[in-house]
Design a protein around this motif. Structure first.
Motif, PDB file in Angstrom:
ATOM      1  N   HIS A   1       0.830  -1.203   0.000  1.00 41.82           N
ATOM      2  CA  HIS A   1       0.000   0.000   0.000  1.00 41.82           C
ATOM      3  C   HIS A   1       0.864   1.253   0.000  1.00 41.82           C
ATOM      4  N   HIS A   2       0.642   2.118  -0.956  1.00 45.97           N
ATOM      5  CA  HIS A   2       1.363   3.392  -0.993  1.00 45.97           C
ATOM      6  C   HIS A   2       0.373   4.534  -0.899  1.00 45.97           C
ATOM      7  N   THR A   3       0.797   5.600  -0.258  1.00 44.89           N
ATOM      8  CA  THR A   3      -0.113   6.744  -0.126  1.00 44.89           C
ATOM      9  C   THR A   3       0.527   8.009  -0.658  1.00 44.89           C
ATOM     10  N   VAL A   4      -0.341   8.933  -0.993  1.00 46.39           N
ATOM     11  CA  VAL A   4       0.103  10.252  -1.406  1.00 46.39           C
ATOM     12  C   VAL A   4      -0.614  11.230  -0.484  1.00 46.39           C
ATOM     13  N   ASN A   5       0.117  12.237  -0.019  1.00 47.12           N
ATOM     14  CA  ASN A   5      -0.442  13.139   0.977  1.00 47.12           C
ATOM     15  C   ASN A   5      -1.022  14.393   0.323  1.00 47.12           C
ATOM     16  N   HIS A   6      -2.317  14.328   0.026  1.00 43.22           N
ATOM     17  CA  HIS A   6      -2.949  15.483  -0.621  1.00 43.22           C
ATOM     18  C   HIS A   6      -3.008  16.686   0.301  1.00 43.22           C
ATOM     19  N   GLY A   7      -3.121  16.417   1.599  1.00 45.88           N
ATOM     20  CA  GLY A   7      -3.216  17.503   2.575  1.00 45.88           C
ATOM     21  C   GLY A   7      -2.029  18.437   2.517  1.00 45.88           C
ATOM     22  N   SER A   8      -0.865  17.895   2.236  1.00 49.71           N
ATOM     23  CA  SER A   8       0.318  18.744   2.196  1.00 49.71           C
ATOM     24  C   SER A   8       0.625  19.205   0.771  1.00 49.71           C
ATOM     25  N   GLY A   9      -0.383  19.069  -0.105  1.00 50.64           N
ATOM     26  CA  GLY A   9      -0.203  19.574  -1.468  1.00 50.64           C
ATOM     27  C   GLY A   9       0.559  18.614  -2.360  1.00 50.64           C
ATOM     28  N   GLU A  10       0.737  17.388  -1.867  1.00 52.20           N
ATOM     29  CA  GLU A  10       1.494  16.422  -2.665  1.00 52.20           C
ATOM     30  C   GLU A  10       0.528  15.650  -3.564  1.00 52.20           C
ATOM     31  N   TYR A  11       0.745  15.637  -4.844  1.00 52.02           N
ATOM     32  CA  TYR A  11      -0.179  14.916  -5.716  1.00 52.02           C
ATOM     33  C   TYR A  11       0.443  13.710  -6.390  1.00 52.02           C
ATOM     34  N   VAL A  12       1.748  13.755  -6.563  1.00 42.62           N
ATOM     35  CA  VAL A  12       2.431  12.596  -7.113  1.00 42.62           C
ATOM     36  C   VAL A  12       3.664  12.342  -6.267  1.00 42.62           C
ATOM     37  N   ASN A  13       3.760  11.115  -5.753  1.00 43.87           N
ATOM     38  CA  ASN A  13       4.922  10.752  -4.949  1.00 43.87           C
ATOM     39  C   ASN A  13       5.537   9.546  -5.650  1.00 43.87           C
TER      40      ASN A  13
END
Ligand SMILES: [Zn+2]
Length: 301
Positions: free
Chosen positions: A218-230
């Motif tokens: 499982h991988h996540t991307v942190n939209h809250g911190s403005g991250e859209y592609v990790n």
């Protein structure tokens, strides 16, 4: 067999439409829908007989029952001419955002009620069969909210909206669901039911996804911190699906009642899964799913 385009005769003549459907459904010979027998013959009026025989009626030699090619399909018991049915399927399959019952009513010259009823039966044919293989590879998961008056995702603004959860294979198929509440239990249950254990799941950092790592990569991307592609971790594919869904539901259908939302999800999912083929092929795939899907909706007054 392919439906080439709307100029073809099966869209304009009900006898041609019936022949077209007979060739499609019975390419290896007529099959009795009542008993499965292949021993059937076409009823023809006897010479000098005054009793007319309806076109396209067959009689089974085994069970002696009569039938036409529409028995056991979404067209059964419909008074709408078959060529209009074929045209409606083509229109719904070739319009990216769908087609409203109002538009079908005007385009096909049928009543609004008939158009509504027809579109629902076609959506029903587009529904995936319950026995389907699990999603593989990289699968993106996300939720969105449909309907209601306010913009907004989770929390504030989501009142009166219906959550929709979707799983999308990167470069592949989609499964989307109307969901009661976006809890770890509900979303996790759908994931377990529809995603292969070997798959890699991509989500944002919403709490409901927190424990997925115990069962899946499982991988996540942190939209809250403005991250859209990790790196490879993003949810752009599932967001792309939601964007088509919302443009269709807001722009074409305007209002979709919660009761019927799943049918619209089936429609958008069907077009998405078959997005790489041309319109004609997509329409013939929908047409191949008309069997065993008879719907006895009452048209609402
Ligand atoms: Zn029979």
């Amino acid at each position: 067999m392919k439906i080439a385009n709307l100029m073809n005769e099966q869209f304009h003549d009900k006898d041609k439409a019936r022949e077209y459907l007979e060739n499609m459904r019975w390419s290896n010979g007529v099959i009795c829908p009542h008993c499965g027998s292949t021993e059937a013959y076409k009823l023809e009026a006897k010479p000098n007989s005054k009793r007319p025989v309806r076109n396209g009626v067959y009689k089974c030699k085994t069970c002696r029952k009569q039938f036409t090619v529409t028995v056991g399909t979404i067209f059964e018991d419909s008074h709408i001419p078959l060529n209009k049915w074929l045209m409606a399927i083509y229109l719904l399959c070739s319009s990216k955002k769908g087609m409203s019952a109002h538009q079908l009513h005007r385009s096909l010259g049928i009543t609004y009620k008939s158009a509504w009823f027809m579109a629902h039966r076609i959506r029903y044919a587009m529904t995936q069969s319950p026995v389907i293989d699990k999603l593989q590879g990289i699968v993106e998961a996300d939720e969105t909210y449909i309907g209601g008056k306010h913009r907004g995702k989770r929390g504030r603004g989501s009142e009166n909206k219906t959550p929709v959860f979707a799983l999308v294979e990167r470069n592949g198929r989609v499964r989307s669901f109307k969901t009661e509440r976006v809890t770890a239990k509900n979303l996790g249950g759908k994931i377990r039911e529809h995603v292969d254990k070997q798959a890699t799941i991509m989500t944002d950092e919403f709490l409901a996804y927190k424990n997925l790592g115990k069962e899946y990569e499982h991988h996540t991307v942190n939209h809250g911190s403005g991250e859209y592609v990790n790196g490879n971790a993003h949810t752009n594919t599932v967001e792309g699906f939601f964007s088509i869904l919302k443009r269709g539901i807001n722009g074409v259908y305007h209002h979709v009642s919660e009761q019927h939302l799943e049918r619209y999800l089936a429609e958008f999912g069907f077009r998405y899964d078959n997005r790489k083929v041309e319109d004609a092929v997509r329409a013939s795939i929908a047409l191949s799913q008309i069997e065993g899907k008879r719907l006895t909706y009452k048209v609402p007054c």
